[in-house]
Scaffold this active site. Sequence first.
Site, PDB file in Angstrom:
ATOM      1  NE  ARG A 103       6.339  20.895  72.102  1.00  0.00           N
ATOM      2  CZ  ARG A 103       5.624  21.773  72.817  1.00  0.00           C
ATOM      3  NH1 ARG A 103       5.530  21.646  74.127  1.00  0.00           N
ATOM      4  NH2 ARG A 103       4.992  22.762  72.224  1.00  0.00           N
ATOM      5  CG  HIS A 130       6.728  27.098  69.764  1.00  0.00           C
ATOM      6  ND1 HIS A 130       6.162  26.076  69.024  1.00  0.00           N
ATOM      7  CD2 HIS A 130       6.004  27.185  70.912  1.00  0.00           C
ATOM      8  CE1 HIS A 130       5.150  25.566  69.714  1.00  0.00           C
ATOM      9  NE2 HIS A 130       5.025  26.216  70.846  1.00  0.00           N
ATOM     10  CD  GLN A 133       2.284  29.840  71.013  1.00  0.00           C
ATOM     11  OE1 GLN A 133       2.219  28.747  71.532  1.00  0.00           O
ATOM     12  NE2 GLN A 133       1.284  30.706  71.086  1.00  0.00           N
ATOM     13  CG  ASP A 224       7.861  31.397  76.674  1.00  0.00           C
ATOM     14  OD1 ASP A 224       7.119  30.673  77.365  1.00  0.00           O
ATOM     15  OD2 ASP A 224       8.742  30.933  75.924  1.00  0.00           O
ATOM     16  CB  CYS A 264       3.379  30.798  74.008  1.00  0.00           C
ATOM     17  SG  CYS A 264       4.724  30.670  75.208  1.00  0.00           S
ATOM     18  NE  ARG A 292       0.121  26.664  68.835  1.00  0.00           N
ATOM     19  CZ  ARG A 292       0.956  25.935  69.595  1.00  0.00           C
ATOM     20  NH1 ARG A 292       1.100  26.216  70.873  1.00  0.00           N
ATOM     21  NH2 ARG A 292       1.669  24.942  69.084  1.00  0.00           N
TER      22      ARG A 292
HETATM   23  N1  NVA Z   1       9.882  28.624  75.976  1.00  0.00           N
HETATM   24  C1  NVA Z   1       8.987  27.583  76.407  1.00  0.00           C
HETATM   25  C2  NVA Z   1       7.820  27.480  75.478  1.00  0.00           C
HETATM   26  C3  NVA Z   1       6.807  26.445  75.837  1.00  0.00           C
HETATM   27  C4  NVA Z   1       5.663  26.402  74.888  1.00  0.00           C
HETATM   28  C5  NVA Z   1       9.733  26.276  76.484  1.00  0.00           C
HETATM   29  O1  NVA Z   1      10.548  26.008  75.592  1.00  0.00           O
HETATM   30  O2  NVA Z   1       9.540  25.525  77.443  1.00  0.00           O
HETATM   31  N1   CP Z   2       2.341  26.962  73.869  1.00  0.00           N
HETATM   32  C1   CP Z   2       2.606  25.656  73.755  1.00  0.00           C
HETATM   33  O1   CP Z   2       3.318  25.207  72.841  1.00  0.00           O
HETATM   34  O2   CP Z   2       2.006  24.901  74.692  1.00  0.00           O
HETATM   35  P1   CP Z   2       2.274  23.354  74.976  1.00  0.00           P
HETATM   36  O3   CP Z   2       3.679  23.247  75.520  1.00  0.00           O
HETATM   37  O4   CP Z   2       1.235  22.970  75.986  1.00  0.00           O
HETATM   38  O5   CP Z   2       2.148  22.599  73.698  1.00  0.00           O
END
Ligand code: NVA
Ligand code: CP
Length: 307
Positions: A103, A130, A133, A224, A264, A292
């Site tokens: 990540r 992602h 997800q 989101d 999400c 998930r």
């Molecule tokens: N769009 C959000 C998704 C988090 C799971 C982010 O990138 O922070």
């Molecule tokens: N939806 C998602 O990826 O959640 P986290 O950021 O908690 O992993």
Amino acid sequence: MDSLKGRNLLSMADLTSTELHGLLALAAQLKDGTKRPKCLNKVLGLVFSKASTRTRVSFSVAMYQLGGQVLDLNAGVTQIGRGEPTADTARVLDRYLDIVAIRTFAQSEIEEFAEYASIPVINALTDLEHPCQILADLLTLKEAFGTLENLTMSYLGDGNNVAHSLMLGCALAGVHIRVATPDGYAPNPTVVKQAIELSQGRSEVIITTDPKAAVEASHALYTDVWASMGEEAEAESRIPKFQPYQINQAMLDLANEQAIVLHCLPAHRGEEITHDVMESSQSRIWDQAENRLHAQKALLAAILSAA
Ligand code: NVA
Ligand code: CP
């Protein structure tokens, strides 16, 4: 699921339509207990440079339930946080781990890691995508309607990582996808083009700035956060621009009466979604979070060739 053995998942577009449907079917079998694959003694590394609750915990529990083990290698406890180059980190972790989920911010970083490592690399969220997800999201949609055929998914909000993978995933799955964003926050045109190509005329890919047109008679409303990780400084200034894209009861009333609501998570109640809609009987948000686990367990089992 032999075709996924040893493969990377850097983008949703790395999967074929057949592979995506196969993963969803396997995830359902893992969830109902009809399949119990094992990845004994395999070690998954989690190289996370951003916060995570769901992705970290669901990947970890999935790996433990498969009989494997997990190492949490966030930037703060490794030399990654002190600037060790990605190419060097990749070649070293490659010698210890069986599979890695990353990540981070730039998609190019996971691509570079994959170039230097021979082990499978999974995108656990970048600024561009992602994919993990969306495996869970499509599983949740399929559970709600018993099929993925003749369904429309509507996404309201920022046209970034989750929207990108959702467009690609819906295109592969044959689900119509409509994405409504404020001006200036539309999805990346390259990803839109990719989604149209992947849909092969099976399903529509519609990009608009009109949220009401996007949700009309739709089967799933998805949103989101309006400011993603790394964009916190813009959070306040975005609110007025994104307000018309909020998923609230009035918006939900425009959708199909059986429509489900997805997010999400984490959510900002009162911004992209109202508290009452999140807690309504049409919300499938908690099932989506649970999925998930099942979807990623299927992914790990397929890549590690246990199923
Ligand atoms: N769009 C959000 C998704 C988090 C799971 C982010 O990138 O922070
Ligand atoms: N939806 C998602 O990826 O959640 P986290 O950021 O908690 O992993």
